[in-house]
Design a protein around this motif. Structure first.
Motif, PDB file in Angstrom:
ATOM      1  N   GLY A  12      65.939  33.278   1.819  1.00  0.00           N
ATOM      2  CA  GLY A  12      65.217  33.750   2.996  1.00  0.00           C
ATOM      3  C   GLY A  12      64.910  32.672   4.010  1.00  0.00           C
ATOM      4  O   GLY A  12      65.167  32.833   5.207  1.00  0.00           O
ATOM      5  N   LEU A  13      64.373  31.567   3.557  1.00  0.00           N
ATOM      6  CA  LEU A  13      63.967  30.497   4.464  1.00  0.00           C
ATOM      7  C   LEU A  13      65.133  29.893   5.241  1.00  0.00           C
ATOM      8  O   LEU A  13      65.009  29.672   6.445  1.00  0.00           O
ATOM      9  CB  LEU A  13      63.215  29.417   3.685  1.00  0.00           C
ATOM     10  N   PRO A  14      66.281  29.641   4.618  1.00  0.00           N
ATOM     11  CA  PRO A  14      67.381  29.078   5.408  1.00  0.00           C
ATOM     12  C   PRO A  14      67.908  30.027   6.481  1.00  0.00           C
ATOM     13  O   PRO A  14      68.389  29.575   7.521  1.00  0.00           O
ATOM     14  CB  PRO A  14      68.458  28.752   4.376  1.00  0.00           C
ATOM     15  N   ILE A  15      67.790  31.321   6.253  1.00  0.00           N
ATOM     16  CA  ILE A  15      68.202  32.268   7.289  1.00  0.00           C
ATOM     17  C   ILE A  15      67.299  32.118   8.496  1.00  0.00           C
ATOM     18  O   ILE A  15      67.756  32.118   9.645  1.00  0.00           O
ATOM     19  CB  ILE A  15      68.200  33.716   6.743  1.00  0.00           C
ATOM     20  N   THR A  16      66.004  31.947   8.259  1.00  0.00           N
ATOM     21  CA  THR A  16      65.056  31.729   9.349  1.00  0.00           C
ATOM     22  C   THR A  16      65.400  30.458  10.119  1.00  0.00           C
ATOM     23  O   THR A  16      65.384  30.449  11.356  1.00  0.00           O
ATOM     24  CB  THR A  16      63.623  31.640   8.792  1.00  0.00           C
ATOM     25  N   TYR A  17      65.697  29.390   9.402  1.00  0.00           N
ATOM     26  CA  TYR A  17      66.080  28.138  10.057  1.00  0.00           C
ATOM     27  C   TYR A  17      67.399  28.281  10.817  1.00  0.00           C
ATOM     28  O   TYR A  17      67.568  27.699  11.888  1.00  0.00           O
ATOM     29  CB  TYR A  17      66.183  26.996   9.044  1.00  0.00           C
ATOM     30  N   THR A  18      68.333  29.048  10.283  1.00  0.00           N
ATOM     31  CA  THR A  18      69.603  29.268  10.972  1.00  0.00           C
ATOM     32  C   THR A  18      69.375  30.016  12.281  1.00  0.00           C
ATOM     33  O   THR A  18      69.965  29.659  13.316  1.00  0.00           O
ATOM     34  CB  THR A  18      70.577  30.048  10.065  1.00  0.00           C
ATOM     35  N   SER A  44      70.433  22.389   4.008  1.00  0.00           N
ATOM     36  CA  SER A  44      69.762  21.809   2.846  1.00  0.00           C
ATOM     37  C   SER A  44      69.134  22.895   1.981  1.00  0.00           C
ATOM     38  O   SER A  44      69.221  22.851   0.751  1.00  0.00           O
ATOM     39  CB  SER A  44      68.704  20.810   3.325  1.00  0.00           C
ATOM     40  N   TYR A  45      68.495  23.862   2.620  1.00  0.00           N
ATOM     41  CA  TYR A  45      67.908  24.972   1.865  1.00  0.00           C
ATOM     42  C   TYR A  45      68.974  25.855   1.233  1.00  0.00           C
ATOM     43  O   TYR A  45      68.828  26.291   0.091  1.00  0.00           O
ATOM     44  CB  TYR A  45      66.999  25.818   2.760  1.00  0.00           C
ATOM     45  N   PHE A  46      70.060  26.132   1.973  1.00  0.00           N
ATOM     46  CA  PHE A  46      71.151  26.932   1.407  1.00  0.00           C
ATOM     47  C   PHE A  46      71.736  26.241   0.187  1.00  0.00           C
ATOM     48  O   PHE A  46      72.011  26.878  -0.831  1.00  0.00           O
ATOM     49  CB  PHE A  46      72.263  27.174   2.436  1.00  0.00           C
ATOM     50  N   SER A  47      71.944  24.918   0.268  1.00  0.00           N
ATOM     51  CA  SER A  47      72.540  24.191  -0.861  1.00  0.00           C
ATOM     52  C   SER A  47      71.606  24.130  -2.062  1.00  0.00           C
ATOM     53  O   SER A  47      72.061  23.930  -3.182  1.00  0.00           O
ATOM     54  CB  SER A  47      72.944  22.781  -0.430  1.00  0.00           C
ATOM     55  N   ALA A  48      70.302  24.315  -1.829  1.00  0.00           N
ATOM     56  CA  ALA A  48      69.342  24.340  -2.934  1.00  0.00           C
ATOM     57  C   ALA A  48      69.231  25.730  -3.554  1.00  0.00           C
ATOM     58  O   ALA A  48      68.466  25.928  -4.496  1.00  0.00           O
ATOM     59  CB  ALA A  48      67.977  23.873  -2.454  1.00  0.00           C
ATOM     60  N   TRP A  79      70.096  20.750  21.943  1.00  0.00           N
ATOM     61  CA  TRP A  79      71.254  20.847  21.056  1.00  0.00           C
ATOM     62  C   TRP A  79      71.122  19.906  19.863  1.00  0.00           C
ATOM     63  O   TRP A  79      71.519  20.249  18.745  1.00  0.00           O
ATOM     64  CB  TRP A  79      72.537  20.579  21.824  1.00  0.00           C
ATOM     65  N   LEU A  80      70.558  18.728  20.072  1.00  0.00           N
ATOM     66  CA  LEU A  80      70.318  17.810  18.956  1.00  0.00           C
ATOM     67  C   LEU A  80      69.285  18.389  17.992  1.00  0.00           C
ATOM     68  O   LEU A  80      69.437  18.289  16.771  1.00  0.00           O
ATOM     69  CB  LEU A  80      69.864  16.447  19.488  1.00  0.00           C
ATOM     70  N   GLU A  81      68.257  19.005  18.534  1.00  0.00           N
ATOM     71  CA  GLU A  81      67.272  19.664  17.682  1.00  0.00           C
ATOM     72  C   GLU A  81      67.905  20.824  16.920  1.00  0.00           C
ATOM     73  O   GLU A  81      67.602  21.038  15.743  1.00  0.00           O
ATOM     74  CB  GLU A  81      66.089  20.159  18.513  1.00  0.00           C
ATOM     75  N   ALA A  82      68.789  21.570  17.564  1.00  0.00           N
ATOM     76  CA  ALA A  82      69.486  22.666  16.885  1.00  0.00           C
ATOM     77  C   ALA A  82      70.311  22.131  15.718  1.00  0.00           C
ATOM     78  O   ALA A  82      70.320  22.724  14.630  1.00  0.00           O
ATOM     79  CB  ALA A  82      70.380  23.417  17.862  1.00  0.00           C
ATOM     80  N   ALA A  83      70.978  21.006  15.926  1.00  0.00           N
ATOM     81  CA  ALA A  83      71.774  20.404  14.849  1.00  0.00           C
ATOM     82  C   ALA A  83      70.881  19.946  13.694  1.00  0.00           C
ATOM     83  O   ALA A  83      71.224  20.145  12.526  1.00  0.00           O
ATOM     84  CB  ALA A  83      72.587  19.236  15.393  1.00  0.00           C
ATOM     85  N   ALA A  84      69.743  19.344  14.021  1.00  0.00           N
ATOM     86  CA  ALA A  84      68.824  18.886  12.973  1.00  0.00           C
ATOM     87  C   ALA A  84      68.256  20.071  12.190  1.00  0.00           C
ATOM     88  O   ALA A  84      68.156  20.030  10.960  1.00  0.00           O
ATOM     89  CB  ALA A  84      67.701  18.050  13.580  1.00  0.00           C
ATOM     90  N   ILE A  85      67.897  21.136  12.893  1.00  0.00           N
ATOM     91  CA  ILE A  85      67.371  22.324  12.214  1.00  0.00           C
ATOM     92  C   ILE A  85      68.469  22.992  11.394  1.00  0.00           C
ATOM     93  O   ILE A  85      68.220  23.506  10.304  1.00  0.00           O
ATOM     94  CB  ILE A  85      66.727  23.282  13.236  1.00  0.00           C
ATOM     95  N   ALA A  86      69.702  22.972  11.880  1.00  0.00           N
ATOM     96  CA  ALA A  86      70.820  23.506  11.101  1.00  0.00           C
ATOM     97  C   ALA A  86      71.031  22.684   9.831  1.00  0.00           C
ATOM     98  O   ALA A  86      71.358  23.238   8.777  1.00  0.00           O
ATOM     99  CB  ALA A  86      72.090  23.531  11.944  1.00  0.00           C
TER     100      ALA A  86
END
Length: 117
Positions: free
Chosen positions: A91-97, A83-87, A71-78
């Protein structure tokens, strides 16, 4: 105590190592973008996850709290996805989500079906 499948142990270890490496890379890029606070937190979390991966078999605490680590890793990846969404990336932030959601679900599974250690 039941003996776990070595393949499952290796997958858990690889999961922590890969997520830690990706989080460190994003932390480094945040520092380059002049966001040292977020970058520093991400680098520390990445090093922590890599340490968990390297010492997964040696530290019983990690096995008992696998779900919380996921769950901590999920939060860090979120956070990386945000960060990518705000930039302005798409495509890439959807993959991370999706990856963060998978880590969260695996954490639930791990919590529900954890083996006694």
């Amino acid at each position: 105590m039941s003996e776990q499948n070595p393949f499952k142990n290796r997958l858990r270890k690889i999961g922590h190592l890969v997520s830690g490496f990706v989080i460190i890379l994003k932390g480094y890029s945040k520092i380059e973008e002049l966001h040292p606070e977020i970058g520093g937190v991400l680098i520390v979390l990445g090093i922590l996850f890599i340490s968990f991966g390297l010492f997964h078999e040696k530290i019983s605490w990690i096995k008992r709290h696998e779900a919380w680590l996921l769950w901590l890793e999920a939060a860090a990846i979120a956070l990386v996805a945000y960060s990518y969404f705000s930039a302005g990336k798409v495509g890439l932030p959807i993959t991370y989500t999706v990856a963060a959601a998978v880590y969260f679900v695996v954490g639930i599974y791990s919590y529900k079906y954890r083996e006694a250690v």
